[in-house]
Design an enzyme around this catalytic site. Sequence first.
Site, short mmCIF file in Angstrom:
data_model
loop_
_atom_site.label_atom_id
_atom_site.label_comp_id
_atom_site.label_asym_id
_atom_site.label_seq_id
_atom_site.Cartn_x
_atom_site.Cartn_y
_atom_site.Cartn_z
N ALA A 49 0.70 -3.78 48.83
CA ALA A 49 -0.80 -3.88 49.17
C ALA A 49 -1.05 -5.17 48.96
CB ALA A 49 -1.57 -2.82 48.26
N ASN A 54 -0.07 -23.91 43.19
CA ASN A 54 0.44 -23.51 44.41
C ASN A 54 0.98 -22.01 44.31
OD1 ASN A 54 2.62 -24.58 43.10
ND2 ASN A 54 3.77 -25.01 45.05
N CYS A 104 -0.62 5.89 45.74
CA CYS A 104 -1.72 6.85 45.15
C CYS A 104 -1.44 8.17 46.02
CB CYS A 104 -3.16 6.54 45.21
SG CYS A 104 -3.54 4.73 44.33
N GLY A 148 -4.77 0.80 43.85
CA GLY A 148 -4.70 0.06 45.10
C GLY A 148 -6.00 -0.70 45.53
N THR A 149 -6.94 -0.45 45.24
CA THR A 149 -8.35 -0.89 45.42
C THR A 149 -8.42 -2.36 45.17
OG1 THR A 149 -9.29 -0.23 43.58
CG2 THR A 149 -9.95 1.22 45.62
N ALA A 161 3.92 -3.01 39.60
CA ALA A 161 4.17 -2.36 38.14
C ALA A 161 5.33 -1.30 38.26
CB ALA A 161 2.91 -1.76 37.56
N ALA A 189 -1.07 -14.60 42.27
CA ALA A 189 -0.80 -13.56 41.95
C ALA A 189 -1.72 -12.50 41.93
CB ALA A 189 -0.21 -13.30 40.41
#
Length: 466
Positions: free
Chosen positions: A12, A286, A49, A310-311, A121, A289
């Site tokens: 994502a 530079n 999900c 995911g949102t 994760a 994350a």
Amino acid sequence: MTRRIVVIGGDATGMSAANTVLRHSAADGVETPEVVVLERGHYTSYSACGIPYWIAGDVPERDDLIARTPEQHREAGIDVRMRTEATSVDVEKQVVRFRALDGDGSEGELAYDDLVFATGASPVRPPLDGIDAEGIHGVQSLEQGEQIVKDLDASQARQAVVVGAGYIGVEMAEAMLTRGLEVTIVDQAPEPFTQIDPDMGSIVRTAMEDMGITVLTGTAVEGFDTREDGRVAAVRTADGAVAADIVVMGLGVAPNVALAREAGLTVGESGGIAVDVRQRCVGHENIWAGGDCCEVHHRLSGKGVAIALGTHANKHGRIIGTNLAGGYGAFPGVIGTAISKVCSLEIGRTGLGENEATAAGFGFVTTTIESSNVAGYFPGAEMMTVKVIAEERSGRLLGAQIVGRANSAKRIDVFATAIWNGMGVEEMTFMDLSYAPPFSPTWDAVLVAARKGAKAVQADIPRGAA
């Protein structure tokens, strides 16, 4: 030389960042950078999900979960390198070292101008005796989902044990039940679904037991027994062994930060990579994350938290890509909104629970109401329970939780909107919410809960107090 952006992780956040920077660069007429994505898995841009619902059979095919393939990303101008693992990052030299996970295992290195950590994760797997036995699975990647589906098809399992009763745990309990297995869920917390308060979790427990799921709470797992062929046979607990043909670890996930930590990046107290509001790693101009590997700001508690959703991951990717293209993007934080289900039971939460509000130093009142999801006389009317947490004196909404049947839990979005905008329960009482008998009672559950919360706040203020 053409500017090079290296992205570690192709789901994502990573692919959203890669596509956004190319799209913005083209629109703004600036030089298009070279974007290289290193992905150690077999898939890009998929819905983790959705994995429990694919396992359950609600989603027919694995590929239904894939939003965009590596080939499609390559057609968009992204150099996607699958089955390629980043092994180290030299921040001073601005180099990422990598190795191929297939073939001859060749190694190489890439210089970068900007680097994006989108490492996600991993499922929590405590070092328990027998945890590496065949038939014990995590549920985080599409590959792990495939392993579960293949195992269920091949092993003809009859008894499933799910360790952990959080989001993944209850969703996987439903998936196993849907597939016809006997299901036991084991958790060391007093009640299932610890993302909500125990009094609301007890409602979830009762509903799950009514569905035929055995719920063992207050029960710590001590290890796993195996058969002679090395397959799991039982889950050992302090209260005895629970027979199992297949085990799913649903203990949550932890940010993948080993690579970042070894590179010298700052990791926050939550365990995620520390970033500023633009998703730039603290102390590095530079390096960026986003997603499940990073720490985000909680707008109510003020603390850094790691929330794997995911949102957030998609938003982070867009913000990073915008900044990489020379624009300005900033992430405003989170309030912990989430929704889940187990069979016909829906669960929603937002803001702070009681323990979280206490830890943040708030004084608060709590109220709980029951209301129907539609007009009481309308076919399909079912009850839901709504809990509200409001700050003392001010009445500011701090949190809300919902447990109910069909069309109940999405009401949590109304509470989330109210928290996001700093509303109090008194102000919420007369919000102009929609009404028609097929959708809600005249007084929707949100309004009833807010009204009761407002009364509790007023009752908590001593007479004569300012």
